[in-house]
Design an enzyme around this catalytic site. Structure first.
Site, mmCIF file in Angstrom:
data_model
loop_
_atom_site.group_PDB
_atom_site.id
_atom_site.type_symbol
_atom_site.label_atom_id
_atom_site.label_comp_id
_atom_site.label_asym_id
_atom_site.label_seq_id
_atom_site.Cartn_x
_atom_site.Cartn_y
_atom_site.Cartn_z
ATOM 1 N N GLY A 1 0.828 -1.208 0.000
ATOM 2 C CA GLY A 1 0.000 0.000 0.000
ATOM 3 C C GLY A 1 0.857 1.252 0.000
ATOM 4 N N ARG B 1 1.268 -5.596 -4.998
ATOM 5 C CA ARG B 1 1.441 -6.503 -3.867
ATOM 6 C C ARG B 1 1.948 -7.879 -4.280
ATOM 7 N NH1 ARG B 1 -0.370 -4.473 0.739
ATOM 8 N NH2 ARG B 1 -1.988 -2.871 0.700
#
Ligand code: FBP
Length: 568
Positions: free
Chosen positions: A97, A158
């Site tokens: 993130g 990710r």
């Protein structure tokens, strides 16, 4: 003289009056780097402090080269500069993130590597590393991104690098771009990935048999990458919590103006409650739930709801039919009966992945329910569909439940409404739900995050020039000038169960019940529930009295005697 329309057009593409002004903000550097106008790389020496975990023997077996090289000893800047190094090619990537300050890590790296070395940016995170999507970062890029964003300069993702095929792709990228080093800017999972990469690239990548260095940089708004006095906070936490605190302060102001609403606010932060605790310390609302306390007290969902409803009723009896509740994003995972069910659910989903995926959406709850123990099956069946759907949603690539998608705030409102009615049917309860998360990850970094990340970049670059690999850069003593240090990544690894199997991971740092920040919160929360003692901290400042502020929880936990950071 240009027209107003012409002036407005000039503010497009990151040229707002604000962005142009923050680019000019001077950044302090730790004394070890010399002057802020021309910071110099530092070399490192052993501190003698050895890191270990319960699984150190297993780590030594799995990461033999990294452990043999570092002996898991923390490094500190030696006070001297490394011999001049030229011609290194270093790649930097963002992972996971976004968090405010990432751009300044890139700027610090570029400054310390100097004109004699090349800095390359990896587009779109670890996936870009696999694809070999790299470009050279210029001085002009660095001048433009300083003190701004977000991760938008490079992008992030990710992807977890774990298969043999992926490791081969990384090697291909290293060879194709003649890399000497990779800097991974990420959270606990990404720094675990950095440890794995460091071991895999330790030797035998280049034609002469040498390897590629890997250095991690601690990022995450969640604040759950903390290592005692070695890493008091990850970057991005300060900016995110100040943005949320401003918004919560505004909502609190609204509640005591309109006098008729409760606002249930879920705050991002994944499993840990650091963000919720910090926002509570900044704003002092009537109720804040702390997941770790709920787990420590083995408090059931029914008991949490009863606790919340009693505050609502008592405030109503005092004439306050309004208030604010803060709930951490990961709450649901910490409620004991939920936690047990989610653990079994994770195993069922991991072991029946293909069959589960083949089910129609409306058949999925029954498919899973029939494979759970009777008590977990009946708990799952008792939950509203909007919670069940998210509990069954795909895990992220690191095996985490996507807690940001679970509408816990709505569940709390629905259950509290019923309990309030049972306690006193005359108490009005009108509630709104909010989720504050994405709003806080990419704002312009606070001066703390901007200075911290710039110095982290200087530290990461220095470690590379000093020939180190398998370390995470850190700055210690954030309230007393700052010292560049390096944490051996292998010294942080533990074995945890993920995706239904054991994996090496850096343990998430959760809120500790005996921490000074938690103790202070506990000592004040009853007063905050009983009357309106809230504070509105206002917007984060870049010029003005709160510019040099540290997060309250970080200042309390590190024993600082004031709220101010001091670098340099
Ligand atoms: P990192 O741990 O990668 O820094 O992510 C932080 C975070 O913002 C969490 O608070 C949140 O649960 C998650 O990312 C949301 O993920 P996504 O951006 O994939 O929706």
């Amino acid at each position: 003289m240009s027209t107003l329309v012409e002036q407005l057009i000039q503010t497009e593409a990151h040229q707002s009056i604000f962005e142009s002004a923050v680019r000019q903000l001077p950044l302090p550097v730790c004394a070890a780097f010399g002057s802020s106008s021309s910071p110099q790389p530092v070399s490192f020496k052993n501190t003698g402090r050895v890191l270990s975990t319960k699984d150190s023997d297993a780590v030594r077996a799995q990461f033999p080269q990294s452990v043999a090289a570092s002996n898991n000893i923390v490094l500190t800047s030696s006070g001297s500069n490394p011999a001049t190094v030229q011609g290194k090619r270093v790649a930097v990537l963002f992972s996971g993130g976004p968090a405010a300050g990432g751009h300044n890590v890139v700027c610090g790296l570029k400054r310390v590597l100097g004109a004699g070395n090349t800095l390359l940016g990896v587009r779109a995170g670890p996936k870009g590393l696999l694809k070999g999507s790299l470009f050279e970062i210029t001085e002009a890029n660095v001048d433009f991104i300083l003190n701004t964003g977000g991760f938008d300069f490079l992008g992030s993702d990710r992807t977890k690098i774990k298969s043999d095929e992926q490791f081969a792709q990384v090697r291909e990228t290293c060879i194709k771009h003649q890399l000497d080093a990779i800097v991974v800017v990420g959270g606990d999972d990404s720094n675990t990935n950095a440890a794995v990469l460091a071991e895999s690239l330790f030797t035998g990548v280049k034609a002469d048999g040498s390897g590629v260095q890997v250095i991690g940089v601690p990022k995450t708004i969640d604040g759950d990458l903390q290592i005692g006095d070695l890493l008091s906070i990850s970057f991005g936490f300060d900016t995110a919590t100040r943005i949320y605190s401003e918004m919560v302060g505004n909502i609190l102001q609204d509640t005591s103006s309109s006098l008729k609403y409760w606002h249930f606010v879920k705050l991002m932060g994944r499993s840990a409650s650091h963000v919720a605790l910090e926002v509570a310390l900044q704003t002092k609302p009537a109720i804040t739930l702390i997941s770790e306390e709920i787990a420590a007290n083995q408090e059931s969902l029914a008991s949490i709801i009863d606790r919340v409803a009693r505050v609502i009723v008592e405030r109503s009896h005092r004439g306050m039919n309004y208030g604010v509740l803060l709930a951490p994003e990961g709450l649901i995972e910490f409620i004991p009966e939920m936690n047990a069910m989610i653990a079994e659910l994770n195993d069922v989903l991991a072991h029946h992945a293909a069959d589960f995926a083949a089910q129609a959406d409306d058949a999925k709850p029954a498919f899973v329910g029939s494979r759970l123990s009777p008590e977990n099956a009946s708990l799952l069946a008792s939950l509203p569909h909007y919670i069940v759907n998210m509990l069954l949603a795909e895990r992220d690539s690191h095996g985490n439940l996507q807690v940001s998608l679970i509408p816990t705030e709505q569940l709390l409102i629905d259950m509290a409404r019923q309990r309030v009615r049972e306690l006193d049917a005359n108490v009005p309860f009108a509630a709104h739900s909010h989720f504050l998360g994405y709003e806080g990850r990419c704002g312009a970094p606070t001066l703390f995050d901007a200075a911290y990340t710039y110095n982290l970049g200087l530290t990461a670059g220095s470690l590379i020039l000093d020939g180190r690999t398998g370390y995470m850069a850190t700055i210690t003593g954030l309230a007393s000038g700052g010292t560049p240090q390096a944490i051996p990544l292998a010294g942080l690894l533990n074995i945890e169960r993920r995706h239904g199997k054991n994996e090496f991971v850096i343990e998430k740092a959760l809120v500790k019940m005996d921490s000074p920040a938690m103790q202070y919160f506990v000592s004040r929360r009853e007063a905050w529930a009983a009357s309106d003692l809230f504070a509105s901290p206002g917007p984060r400042q870049f010029w003005g009295p709160t510019t040099d502020q540290l997060p309250i929880s970080v200042a309390l936990n590190s024993g600082a005697d004031a709220l101010m950071f001091k670098i340099g």
